[in-house]
Design a protein around this motif. Structure first.
Motif, PDB file in Angstrom:
ATOM      1  N   GLY A  85      -1.173  -9.780  -6.875  1.00  0.00           N
ATOM      2  CA  GLY A  85      -1.312 -11.010  -6.104  1.00  0.00           C
ATOM      3  C   GLY A  85      -0.302 -12.083  -6.453  1.00  0.00           C
ATOM      4  O   GLY A  85      -0.266 -13.143  -5.814  1.00  0.00           O
ATOM      5  N   GLU A  86       0.535 -11.831  -7.449  1.00  0.00           N
ATOM      6  CA  GLU A  86       1.514 -12.823  -7.915  1.00  0.00           C
ATOM      7  C   GLU A  86       2.961 -12.415  -7.644  1.00  0.00           C
ATOM      8  O   GLU A  86       3.886 -13.122  -8.035  1.00  0.00           O
ATOM      9  CB  GLU A  86       1.326 -13.071  -9.414  1.00  0.00           C
ATOM     10  CG  GLU A  86      -0.010 -13.679  -9.765  1.00  0.00           C
ATOM     11  CD  GLU A  86      -0.155 -15.102  -9.229  1.00  0.00           C
ATOM     12  OE1 GLU A  86       0.851 -15.826  -9.165  1.00  0.00           O
ATOM     13  OE2 GLU A  86      -1.293 -15.463  -8.865  1.00  0.00           O
ATOM     14  N   ARG A  87       3.155 -11.296  -6.975  1.00  0.00           N
ATOM     15  CA  ARG A  87       4.515 -10.812  -6.717  1.00  0.00           C
ATOM     16  C   ARG A  87       5.239 -11.708  -5.713  1.00  0.00           C
ATOM     17  O   ARG A  87       4.614 -12.375  -4.903  1.00  0.00           O
ATOM     18  CB  ARG A  87       4.465  -9.365  -6.235  1.00  0.00           C
ATOM     19  CG  ARG A  87       3.960  -8.464  -7.346  1.00  0.00           C
ATOM     20  CD  ARG A  87       3.917  -7.015  -6.999  1.00  0.00           C
ATOM     21  NE  ARG A  87       3.280  -6.310  -8.120  1.00  0.00           N
ATOM     22  CZ  ARG A  87       2.547  -5.241  -7.996  1.00  0.00           C
ATOM     23  NH1 ARG A  87       2.353  -4.690  -6.828  1.00  0.00           N
ATOM     24  NH2 ARG A  87       1.997  -4.688  -9.063  1.00  0.00           N
ATOM     25  N   SER A  88       6.556 -11.722  -5.823  1.00  0.00           N
ATOM     26  CA  SER A  88       7.448 -12.513  -4.959  1.00  0.00           C
ATOM     27  C   SER A  88       7.271 -14.010  -5.152  1.00  0.00           C
ATOM     28  O   SER A  88       7.556 -14.797  -4.247  1.00  0.00           O
ATOM     29  CB  SER A  88       7.265 -12.120  -3.485  1.00  0.00           C
ATOM     30  OG  SER A  88       7.586 -10.763  -3.295  1.00  0.00           O
ATOM     31  N   LYS A  89       6.814 -14.410  -6.325  1.00  0.00           N
ATOM     32  CA  LYS A  89       6.678 -15.837  -6.648  1.00  0.00           C
ATOM     33  C   LYS A  89       7.629 -16.256  -7.768  1.00  0.00           C
ATOM     34  O   LYS A  89       7.521 -17.365  -8.280  1.00  0.00           O
ATOM     35  CB  LYS A  89       5.233 -16.145  -7.055  1.00  0.00           C
ATOM     36  CG  LYS A  89       4.224 -15.940  -5.938  1.00  0.00           C
ATOM     37  CD  LYS A  89       2.821 -16.298  -6.401  1.00  0.00           C
ATOM     38  CE  LYS A  89       1.810 -16.079  -5.291  1.00  0.00           C
ATOM     39  NZ  LYS A  89       0.435 -16.431  -5.741  1.00  0.00           N
TER      40      LYS A  89
END
Length: 144
Positions: A85-89
């Motif tokens: 849920g934290e990818r591409s941040k």
């Protein structure tokens, strides 16, 4: 966020806390095996770093300094994972940049990692975003 958001995991409670995150990448591990292997790897020089957003670990990198004929002294990244849920941040980018700096501070000449052939998104991240070059293919021979 700054590098203050990145911490080395040095305690068993910290290793236990990171188990769910690490198993997003290494889903074949159970907790007991993970802890046993971690201890053996630690004795061989393995270090685990985590990037935190507040109190929550959102990315982890397991690394080891090594030396060989083709890269000289280098850091090998065994594990690099960002929570789904934290990818591409930017968490993985910041953590891997930390690893680059950490390696340079220890007189390493390179940072090396491998990635499964099916992980196209990860490959784009390494080559396009982080500047890695794809230079070899790895092989494994299972003894059991």
């Amino acid at each position: 966020m700054t590098t203050a958001d990145i911490r080395e995991i040095t305690t068993e409670s910290g290793r236990r806390e990171l188990f769910p995150l690490v198993t997003e990448l290494r889903d074949h591990l159970d907790l007991e095996t993970y802890l046993e292997l971690f201890e053996e790897m630690r004795e061989e020089g393995y270090r685990l770093f985590a990037r935190y957003d507040g109190d929550e670990a959102v990315a982890a990198a397991g690394v080891k300094i090594s030396t060989n004929f083709y890269l000289g002294r280098h850091v090998y990244v065994y594990d690099l994972v960002t929570a789904e849920g934290e990818r591409s941040k930017g968490h993985g980018e910041r953590l891997l940049s930390f690893v680059h700096d950490w390696a340079a501070e220890r007189d390493c000449d390179a940072v090396e990692l491998e990635s499964g052939q099916w992980r196209d998104d990860a490959h784009r991240f390494y080559t396009e975003r982080m500047g890695y070059e794809e230079y070899c293919t790895s092989f494994v021979y299972h003894l059991s």
